[in-house]
Design a protein around this motif. Structure first.
Motif, short mmCIF file in Angstrom:
data_model
loop_
_atom_site.label_atom_id
_atom_site.label_comp_id
_atom_site.label_asym_id
_atom_site.label_seq_id
_atom_site.Cartn_x
_atom_site.Cartn_y
_atom_site.Cartn_z
N TRP A 9 0.81 -1.22 0.00
CA TRP A 9 0.00 0.00 0.00
C TRP A 9 0.85 1.28 0.00
O TRP A 9 0.32 2.37 0.20
CB TRP A 9 -0.96 0.00 1.19
N ILE A 10 2.17 1.17 -0.25
CA ILE A 10 3.06 2.32 -0.36
C ILE A 10 3.62 2.40 -1.78
O ILE A 10 4.25 1.46 -2.26
CB ILE A 10 4.21 2.24 0.65
N CYS A 11 3.39 3.52 -2.44
CA CYS A 11 3.83 3.71 -3.81
C CYS A 11 5.36 3.69 -3.89
O CYS A 11 6.03 4.42 -3.15
CB CYS A 11 3.30 5.04 -4.36
N PRO A 12 5.95 2.89 -4.77
CA PRO A 12 7.40 2.81 -4.85
C PRO A 12 8.04 4.05 -5.46
O PRO A 12 9.26 4.22 -5.38
CB PRO A 12 7.63 1.59 -5.75
N THR A 13 7.25 4.92 -6.08
CA THR A 13 7.81 6.15 -6.66
C THR A 13 7.83 7.28 -5.65
O THR A 13 8.88 7.82 -5.31
CB THR A 13 7.02 6.58 -7.90
N CYS A 14 6.66 7.65 -5.12
CA CYS A 14 6.56 8.84 -4.27
C CYS A 14 6.46 8.54 -2.79
O CYS A 14 6.53 9.45 -1.96
CB CYS A 14 5.38 9.69 -4.70
N ARG A 15 6.24 7.29 -2.42
CA ARG A 15 6.09 6.83 -1.03
C ARG A 15 4.80 7.30 -0.39
O ARG A 15 4.66 7.33 0.83
CB ARG A 15 7.29 7.23 -0.17
N GLY A 16 3.84 7.69 -1.23
CA GLY A 16 2.50 7.95 -0.74
C GLY A 16 1.69 6.67 -0.73
O GLY A 16 2.21 5.57 -0.96
#
Length: 259
Positions: A40-47
């Motif tokens: 559930w954590i975006c690997p690009t922006c960490r949102g």
């Protein structure tokens, strides 16, 4: 600007680095390391991303609209909850009544992070940065961006300047291929650009600039962001806020090492 600030290439024994580390140390209570890529954590922006999706909604939109021509690497240094001190620093280091304390805090954080983790950028992209650029201001195009002023010549890298398309305002949160027009200097060697940005909210400006840099001929583009904005009132972000409530900021860790 205060004279105590050293260049990034100062010897590690320079006592000014001791001062910088102290400035970062006092921020550790409110800074929060970005979380490693997760379901559930975006690997690009960490949102936050929806489970089952490879990216968050915004990063997927940038990827689709750019045909994949984006930054090779995005490194947020810390989360920046809207109600926190880091968010306050990021707002008050610029503007008409700039806070010198906020400037010192942010510059110390940025310099220490780059000193400790610029090798991580080279390891992931395959090359050390050769040029640096800040995301041009879309709110006030007069003069250099406050972050450009703050960093100055300390990185010992030539600056890239960029024009801004006035058709898009500061409240625009979408990717636009024609938002920026960076002027890459003529060089027989490949250009490896380092984007510096103070705040990542949707990432539209950073990724629009990354696209423009690559379209102009940059070989690699990496982005280092002082604060990854988090809205605590946004329901999907509550899980993230819970996960970063207690840990104290670790200056020795970046998101690549966390992954």
């Amino acid at each position: 600007m205060p004279a105590w600030r050293p260049s990034l290439t100062s010897p590690s024994t320079d006592r000014r680095w001791t001062i910088i580390r102290r400035y970062v140390e006092v921020q550790r209570g409110y800074l929060r390391n970005p979380l490693p890529a997760h379901a559930w954590i975006c690997p690009t922006c960490r949102g936050v991303r929806g489970e089952g999706y490879s990216l968050c909604f915004r990063c997927q939109s940038h990827l689709t609209r750019s045909n994949g021509l984006l930054a090779d690497l995005v490194l947020p240094i810390s989360y920046s909850p809207r109600t926190g001190q880091h968010h306050h620093n990021l707002r008050t280091y610029k503007g008409t009544a700039r806070s010198e304390q906020a400037q010192r805090s942010l510059l110390a954080l940025l310099l220490l992070f780059l000193r400790d983790h610029l090798d991580c950028v080279a390891a992931r992209t395959g090359a050390s940065p050769t040029h640096v650029i800040t995301v041009p201001s879309t709110r006030n195009s007069l003069g250099p961006h406050p972050l450009t002023d703050l960093v100055g010549a300390r990185l010992r890298l030539p600056w890239i300047v960029s024009g801004v398309n006035p058709s898009y305002g500061s409240d625009d949160h979408d990717f636009h291929a024609d938002w920026f027009s960076p002027a890459l200097p003529p060089s027989p060697e490949p250009v490896h650009a380092l984007i510096l940005e103070d705040t990542w909210t949707t990432g539209a400006r950073v990724q629009s600039l990354a696209y423009a840099l690559k379209a102009a001929g940059a070989t690699t583009v990496a982005a280092v962001v002082l604060g990854r904005h988090v809205d605590p009132t946004y329901p999907p972000a509550r899980r993230l806020m819970d996960a970063i409530t207690s840990p104290v900021f670790d200056t020795a860790r970046c998101v690549l090492e966390a992954d």
